[in-house]
Enzyme design. Structure first.
Site, PDB file in Angstrom:
ATOM      1  N   HIS A  52      95.182  35.400 -54.367  1.00 22.48           N
ATOM      2  CA  HIS A  52      95.228  35.222 -55.807  1.00 22.48           C
ATOM      3  C   HIS A  52      96.013  33.987 -56.252  1.00 22.48           C
ATOM      4  O   HIS A  52      96.686  33.334 -55.464  1.00 22.48           O
ATOM      5  CB  HIS A  52      95.767  36.476 -56.493  1.00 22.48           C
ATOM      6  CG  HIS A  52      97.252  36.664 -56.338  1.00 22.48           C
ATOM      7  ND1 HIS A  52      97.821  37.899 -56.477  1.00 22.48           N
ATOM      8  CD2 HIS A  52      98.256  35.810 -56.078  1.00 22.48           C
ATOM      9  CE1 HIS A  52      99.123  37.774 -56.305  1.00 22.48           C
ATOM     10  NE2 HIS A  52      99.419  36.540 -56.064  1.00 22.48           N
ATOM     11  N   CYS A  97      90.710  37.131 -57.508  1.00 18.97           N
ATOM     12  CA  CYS A  97      91.352  38.404 -57.843  1.00 18.97           C
ATOM     13  C   CYS A  97      90.522  39.154 -58.906  1.00 18.97           C
ATOM     14  O   CYS A  97      89.406  39.571 -58.617  1.00 18.97           O
ATOM     15  CB  CYS A  97      92.789  38.161 -58.293  1.00 18.97           C
ATOM     16  SG  CYS A  97      93.825  39.611 -58.143  1.00 18.97           S
ATOM     17  N   ARG A 153      98.805  49.884 -54.168  1.00 22.21           N
ATOM     18  CA  ARG A 153      98.245  48.546 -54.346  1.00 22.21           C
ATOM     19  C   ARG A 153      98.316  47.829 -53.014  1.00 22.21           C
ATOM     20  O   ARG A 153      99.245  48.039 -52.230  1.00 22.21           O
ATOM     21  CB  ARG A 153      99.049  47.760 -55.384  1.00 22.21           C
ATOM     22  CG  ARG A 153      98.858  48.212 -56.810  1.00 22.21           C
ATOM     23  CD  ARG A 153      99.648  47.318 -57.759  1.00 22.21           C
ATOM     24  NE  ARG A 153      98.993  46.026 -57.966  1.00 22.21           N
ATOM     25  CZ  ARG A 153      98.055  45.812 -58.895  1.00 22.21           C
ATOM     26  NH1 ARG A 153      97.661  46.790 -59.688  1.00 22.21           N
ATOM     27  NH2 ARG A 153      97.510  44.622 -59.033  1.00 22.21           N
TER      28      ARG A 153
END
Lengths: 461, 244
Positions: B199, B98, B132
């Site tokens: 992530h 990430c 996002r």
């Protein structure tokens, strides 16, 4: 009939129709319908409350703190309009006001008490124009929905900046992110814990806001109680924990059943027996106390309310299921889960557990958080864990890597089957259920279908 | 006790770059070494500390909050870039997740500002004003000794990353967004340097990849299998969540 009155009737009809389908409580839908028809409804209806409203937000403890506060305010003679079902977004608040609205511009209540989702604090506050606002804590939670902690803190700073100076602001002195919000506000009451006996040896893994909101330097902690809550100061710019006027001293935690402490306030000191477990509930009790003092409730009424307060829905609530005493302990983020686990480790016996991890939207689709929670705390106390839910296996993996032997882990994704197994294993002993949010609703529904508890919208009515 | 190892792991900024429970990855590596009798050593390096290019077999960097990532970006370039490059040169595994992935590239452009990266991966990242990229994700991976394997996890990033000619994608997106939501590529690798947007604790959902990292970091040794029934089920659930 007023124009708003007509819209209220329409929204209620929709709510009844949804409930009749049996698909759940329909707790927020009627409110959402009302807001579509009358965007000012929250503001118009809450203005009918003679003694105004109080608003409560926090990552953890909203529902319990609001529940304790409600007990106190009722003892003080108030009739409350209170969103008890945890329907804490805009639609839920509107639904609560909707069911209290009476014809001819009336409302069944003299005071509003609203727990509000972190994300919705701004819009709801603007509409409710609260007399008092309590902000309890900010922890890492559902990053896929809420975003970063700093973002919420900044958003909350804007909410506080928009309050009239006369709004009573009640803040947790031990949470640096929260305490900082009171820096420029006129009317602030701080609460906090003063008991070094309960200090943690080190900061927990999921701790956040370790750096000064003002200057970015790391905070120095003299004492840590829970997550990043404690006594801190910034060595660089000198920012420090404000001295709280409402404090808990000499705290004793009695397993999963109770806590006792000395409550210190500007109105005097009282010894309190709280029938809710864990340090986190002491924080909730302090928050409720500070809020009720800000609302000018006498201290003796507050203490009576604290001692009468019962566990909120699924928050350390105990249900008798045949021979088994089943305690429901909601877990939804690392800080909250850590406190639940810390409280469980106070039990002398080896633990029989039913843990349920779901990844529905209201739980957060991202289950990463279970790797931030310190399940290692629980491992030495486990007799057996039944892992259930949509991500049951990942939870079992978490326990395995935390040190629980695989022989003590059973994966049963289906909730009803998992409940059967866990109850059978617990027998006449105790069973602790640790569900995430939608898992709690599902577990409650299952217990309700089996006749052990009323459905949640009935308890919330 | 196995002859192999110990596996020496260095976590970069474990206090700051840990937003999505990155410690789950380190715990996976640790236990899976221990259960095989392979020693495991974990060290962390923070802001202002120099990095030893010979002290670890695997360097790990997770994701952080925006402000923490900024702090780390400048420190990384100032104090750790040359040591990381030397470590990569001698074949140590450098693994960024990430935010850590973004910092392994050349730069991360945020509005008018540019966060510098260490340039170990030929990728560039630009913060998008668009939504996002959030959700369950699954990719199919082609790595030396691990062809057509699936990685499943969760992504949540505002940055859009584009790969240059000097790096290969870590995998092809089966479901989800990947590097930029457009070119179906996810992550990047170049030699022993790897980055991904899957992530936080991706290794608990992908035990095979934990073993691939251990094996590669220890020079390609063969690892005896472990009892992985729970891990396999968690992997299957993560794939199902992504729709694969």
């Amino acid at each position: 009939m007023t124009l708003l009155g007509t819209k209220i009737r329409v929204a209620r009809t929709v709510g009844r129709a949804v409930r009749a389908t049996g698909r759940g409580g329909g707790t927020s839908l009627p409110g959402r319908v009302l807001l579509r028809l009358a965007p000012q409804a929250i503001s118009e209806l809450s203005a009918r409350l003679a003694h105004g409203s109080a608003v409560i937000s926090a990552t953890n403890g909203k529902t319990t703190t609001a529940g304790i506060t409600a007990t106190v305010l009722r003892l003080a003679g108030h009739e409350l309009v209170h969103n008890r079902a945890g329907a804490n977004m805009e639609g839920g608040v509107a639904s609560t006001l909707l069911s209290a609205a009476r014809a001819g511009g009336g409302i069944a209540g003299d005071m509003g008490l609203f727990e509000v989702d972190e994300f919705w604090l701004g819009p709801v506050t603007q509409q409710v124009a609260p007399k008092a606002m309590l902000l309890g804590n900010l922890f890492r939670d559902q990053l896929d929905r809420y975003g970063e902690l700093e973002t919420i803190a900044s958003r909350w700073a804007d909410v506080v900046a928009g309050l009239p100076g006369t709004t009573a602001l009640v803040l947790n002195a031990d949470d640096p992110l929260i305490a900082d919000l009171g820096r420029t506000h006129q009317d602030v009451t701080y609460f906090g814990v003063d008991d070094n006996e309960l200090a943690l040896p080190e900061m927990q893994h999921a701790s956040d806001s370790k750096h000064c909101r003002r200057c970015g330097a790391p905070y120095v902690y003299d004492v840590i109680y829970l997550g990043h809550l404690g006594h801190y100061h910034c060595a660089q710019c000198g920012r420090e924990r404000p001295q709280p006027s409402v404090r808990a001293e000499h705290i004793t935690l009695h397993g999963t059943s109770a806590a006792t402490f000395m409550l210190v306030t500007p109105s005097g000191r009282r010894s309190v027996l709280l029938r809710l477990p864990g340090l986190y509930n002491v924080y909730n009790a302090l928050a409720a106390t500070a809020l009720c003092l800000a609302l000018e409730v006498p201290l003796d009424v507050i203490v009576a309310g604290l001692e009468a307060a019962q566990a909120a829905f699924g928050r350390a609530e105990t249900v008798q299921v045949a021979d088994t005493s089943l305690q429901l302990l909601l877990i939804k983020n690392p800080a909250g889960a850590n406190e639940v686990m810390r409280t469980l480790t106070l039990e002398a016996d080896e633990l029989e557990l039913l843990t349920i991890l779901n990844d529905n939207v209201a739980d957060g689709r991202d289950v990463s958080w279970v790797w931030d929670a310190d399940f290692e705390l629980l491992a030495p106390h486990v007799r057996h864990i039944t892992c259930s839910g949509t991500r049951a296996a990942e939870l079992a993996v978490r326990f395995k890597y935390a040190g629980v032997p695989e022989s003590a882990l059973t994966v049963v994704p289906d909730l009803a089957q998992a409940l059967d197994l866990a109850l059978a294993r617990a027998g006449q002993g105790r069973l602790f259920a640790l569900p995430t949010y939608t898992a709690l609703l599902a577990l409650r529904a299952e217990l309700s279908a089996r006749g052990h508890v009323p459905s949640y919208w009935e308890t919330a009515a | 006790m196995s002859d192999a190892g110990p596996l020496r792991v260095c976590a970069l900024y474990p206090d700051l770059m840990n937003i999505y429970a990155d410690r789950g990855n380190l715990l996976m590596l640790q236990r899976r070494c221990e259960w095989r009798g392979i020693g495991f050593e974990l060290n962390g390096v923070g802001i202002g500390e120099e990095l030893d290019a010979d002290a670890a077999d695997l360097y790990y960097m997770g994701g952080g909050q925006d402000r923490d990532q900024e702090l780390c970006a400048s420190d990384l370039v100032e104090h750790k870039r040359s040591a990381l490059a030397a470590a990569a040169q001698r074949g140590a595994v450098i693994f960024g997740v990430c935010g850590g992935y973004q910092l392994l590239g050349h730069a991360y452009q945020v509005g008018d500002a540019e966060l510098p990266g260490v340039g170990l991966l030929d990728v560039r990242t630009v913060r998008s004003d668009g939504p996002r990229l959030i959700g369950n994700v699954a990719i199919t991976v082609d790595l030396p000794g691990a062809s057509d394997q699936v990685l499943a996890g969760f992504e949540n990033h505002a940055g859009r990353t584009h790969i240059g000619p000097g790096a290969a994608p870590l995998g092809r997106v089966l479901r989800g967004h990947g590097n930029n939501g457009a070119d179906q590529r996810e992550g990047a690798f170049s030699g022993s340097v790897l980055g991904t947007y899957l992530h936080g604790p991706l290794l608990p959902k992908n035990a095979w990849f934990a073993d691939w990292l251990i094996s590669t970091a220890l020079g390609g040794i063969a690892l005896p299998p472990l009892e992985d029934a729970l891990e396999d089920q968690a992997h299957a659930d993560a794939r199902r969540a992504a729709g694969v």
